[in-house]
Design a protein around this motif. Structure first.
Motif, PDB file in Angstrom:
ATOM      1  N   MET A  75       0.827  -1.204   0.000  1.00  0.00           N
ATOM      2  CA  MET A  75       0.000   0.000   0.000  1.00  0.00           C
ATOM      3  C   MET A  75       0.862   1.256   0.000  1.00  0.00           C
ATOM      4  SD  MET A  75      -2.902  -1.341   2.667  1.00  0.00           S
ATOM      5  CE  MET A  75      -3.778   0.199   2.836  1.00  0.00           C
ATOM      6  N   GLY A  76       2.024   1.169   0.646  1.00  0.00           N
ATOM      7  CA  GLY A  76       2.952   2.288   0.638  1.00  0.00           C
ATOM      8  C   GLY A  76       3.466   2.574  -0.764  1.00  0.00           C
ATOM      9  N   GLN A  77       3.715   1.517  -1.545  1.00  0.00           N
ATOM     10  CA  GLN A  77       4.147   1.706  -2.934  1.00  0.00           C
ATOM     11  C   GLN A  77       3.051   2.376  -3.752  1.00  0.00           C
ATOM     12  OE1 GLN A  77       6.053  -1.641  -4.968  1.00  0.00           O
ATOM     13  NE2 GLN A  77       6.311  -2.664  -2.991  1.00  0.00           N
ATOM     14  N   TYR A  78       1.811   1.919  -3.559  1.00  0.00           N
ATOM     15  CA  TYR A  78       0.694   2.530  -4.285  1.00  0.00           C
ATOM     16  C   TYR A  78       0.576   4.011  -3.931  1.00  0.00           C
ATOM     17  CZ  TYR A  78      -1.014  -2.252  -5.261  1.00  0.00           C
ATOM     18  OH  TYR A  78      -1.146  -3.539  -5.692  1.00  0.00           O
ATOM     19  N   ARG A  79       0.690   4.281  -2.649  1.00  0.00           N
ATOM     20  CA  ARG A  79       0.534   5.658  -2.185  1.00  0.00           C
ATOM     21  C   ARG A  79       1.622   6.559  -2.762  1.00  0.00           C
ATOM     22  NH1 ARG A  79       0.954   7.651   4.123  1.00  0.00           N
ATOM     23  NH2 ARG A  79       0.251   9.793   3.783  1.00  0.00           N
ATOM     24  N   ALA A  80       2.841   6.066  -2.758  1.00  0.00           N
ATOM     25  CA  ALA A  80       3.958   6.855  -3.288  1.00  0.00           C
ATOM     26  C   ALA A  80       3.788   7.148  -4.777  1.00  0.00           C
ATOM     27  CB  ALA A  80       5.270   6.118  -3.045  1.00  0.00           C
ATOM     28  N   ALA A  81       3.110   6.231  -5.479  1.00  0.00           N
ATOM     29  CA  ALA A  81       2.886   6.411  -6.914  1.00  0.00           C
ATOM     30  C   ALA A  81       1.636   7.226  -7.206  1.00  0.00           C
ATOM     31  CB  ALA A  81       2.777   5.050  -7.593  1.00  0.00           C
ATOM     32  N   GLY A  82       0.899   7.619  -6.151  1.00  0.00           N
ATOM     33  CA  GLY A  82      -0.310   8.408  -6.349  1.00  0.00           C
ATOM     34  C   GLY A  82      -1.500   7.588  -6.764  1.00  0.00           C
ATOM     35  N   LEU A  83      -1.484   6.289  -6.454  1.00  0.00           N
ATOM     36  CA  LEU A  83      -2.586   5.415  -6.832  1.00  0.00           C
ATOM     37  C   LEU A  83      -3.632   5.378  -5.738  1.00  0.00           C
ATOM     38  CD1 LEU A  83      -3.796   3.322  -8.799  1.00  0.00           C
ATOM     39  CD2 LEU A  83      -2.512   1.560  -7.557  1.00  0.00           C
ATOM     40  N   GLU A  84      -4.852   5.678  -6.093  1.00  0.00           N
ATOM     41  CA  GLU A  84      -5.962   5.626  -5.153  1.00  0.00           C
ATOM     42  C   GLU A  84      -6.707   4.319  -5.377  1.00  0.00           C
ATOM     43  OE1 GLU A  84      -9.865   8.251  -3.790  1.00  0.00           O
ATOM     44  OE2 GLU A  84      -8.523   8.956  -5.379  1.00  0.00           O
ATOM     45  N   ILE A  85      -6.735   3.464  -4.374  1.00  0.00           N
ATOM     46  CA  ILE A  85      -7.333   2.151  -4.568  1.00  0.00           C
ATOM     47  C   ILE A  85      -8.762   2.123  -4.046  1.00  0.00           C
ATOM     48  CG2 ILE A  85      -5.071   1.065  -4.362  1.00  0.00           C
ATOM     49  CD1 ILE A  85      -5.969  -0.041  -1.650  1.00  0.00           C
ATOM     50  N   ASP A  86      -9.540   1.214  -4.633  1.00  0.00           N
ATOM     51  CA  ASP A  86     -10.919   1.007  -4.219  1.00  0.00           C
ATOM     52  C   ASP A  86     -10.896   0.132  -2.976  1.00  0.00           C
ATOM     53  OD1 ASP A  86     -13.561   0.029  -3.942  1.00  0.00           O
ATOM     54  OD2 ASP A  86     -13.940   0.453  -6.053  1.00  0.00           O
ATOM     55  N   SER A  87     -11.596   0.548  -1.928  1.00  0.00           N
ATOM     56  CA  SER A  87     -11.554  -0.172  -0.653  1.00  0.00           C
ATOM     57  C   SER A  87     -12.169  -1.556  -0.731  1.00  0.00           C
ATOM     58  CB  SER A  87     -12.278   0.642   0.428  1.00  0.00           C
ATOM     59  OG  SER A  87     -13.631   0.858   0.068  1.00  0.00           O
ATOM     60  N   ARG A  88     -12.856  -1.864  -1.834  1.00  0.00           N
ATOM     61  CA  ARG A  88     -13.466  -3.187  -1.954  1.00  0.00           C
ATOM     62  C   ARG A  88     -12.413  -4.282  -2.102  1.00  0.00           C
ATOM     63  NH1 ARG A  88     -17.105  -2.792  -7.040  1.00  0.00           N
ATOM     64  NH2 ARG A  88     -15.128  -1.897  -7.744  1.00  0.00           N
TER      65      ARG A  88
END
Length: 240
Positions: free
Chosen positions: A95-108
């Protein structure tokens, strides 16, 4: 990498939008400079065959294949950490990698859901995307071999992912090993899991929600301590 993005979409749950835009998928693939001609042809044939069937049949087959048992689960860390607490830290790191890349994930979806991870890689540069695939090559090869054992059309997508990674690993190398595995999606195997979950988590919740509650509690036990330290949103204005 358009090929990677398409495979991510094809490995997600089939829906009306995919069926409605199937011609656009093949058109985009024809115009793309990658993947290679041979891989592009295989992917195009998969799209045509896959979307040529009835959508409800495709949805049913998807659930039967990826949601019954753990052997073909599309949750990556299921094949590495199982239900151990190490899985929680691994998901926090991802999740840290996604966040650093600016990726907003769907909580589902959990962060280790393979289509989500592939979509993330598709947004990176080619070298980073290839390294990301190399990191999960053992899982891709194992899933590909298991899908071939079950004579699933999805197996070709995992062969394509292995090809895109640049690795010399092939799912065929695991065929003998997979052939000796006991299936975990048979009625008997599923009943055994169901009975275990009932004993542990049934309580006052009723049979219908016992398995779901069990999964949620295991996830909370593994992830909550680290997850709660993250921001409530996955993106804090960090976009590339």
């Amino acid at each position: 990498m358009i090929g990677l993005k398409m495979i991510a979409r094809l490995l997600d749950y089939p829906d009306e939008a995919l069926w409605a835009h199937r011609d656009e998928l093949t058109a985009a693939l024809e115009e793309a400079h990658e993947p290679t001609i041979s891989r592009s042809a295989l992917l195009m044939q998969f799209i045509r065959d896959y979307t040529g069937q009835d959508l409800l049949d495709a949805q049913s087959q998807y659930c039967e294949l990826f949601d019954r048992g753990r052997a073909t689960s599309l949750l990556l860390f299921e094949h590495v950490h199982g239900e151990s607490r190490d899985r929680g830290q691994a998901m926090v790191d991802l999740m840290g990698q996604y966040r650093a890349a600016g990726l907003e994930i769907d909580s589902r979806e959990l962060p280790d859901f393979l289509p989500m991870y592939l979509e993330f890689l598709a947004s990176r540069d080619e070298a980073t995307a290839r390294q990301g695939l190399l990191d999960i090559v053992p899982i891709l090869a194992l899933l590909g071999a298991r899908l071939k054992e079950r004579q699933s059309r999805y197996a070709i997508l995992f062969d394509l992912l292995l090809g895109l990674s640049g690795s010399d690993v092939e799912s065929a190398q695991l065929e003998d090993k997979v052939a000796q595995e006991a299936r975990d999606d048979t009625p008997a195997a599923l009943d055994a899991v169901w009975e275990e979950e009932q004993v542990k988590f049934l309580g006052d919740e009723g049979c219908a929600s016992a398995q779901q509650t069990a999964h949620q509690r295991r996830f909370a036990d593994a992830v909550a301590p680290q997850y709660l330290s993250l921001d409530a949103t996955m993106v804090a204005g960090e976009r590339q």
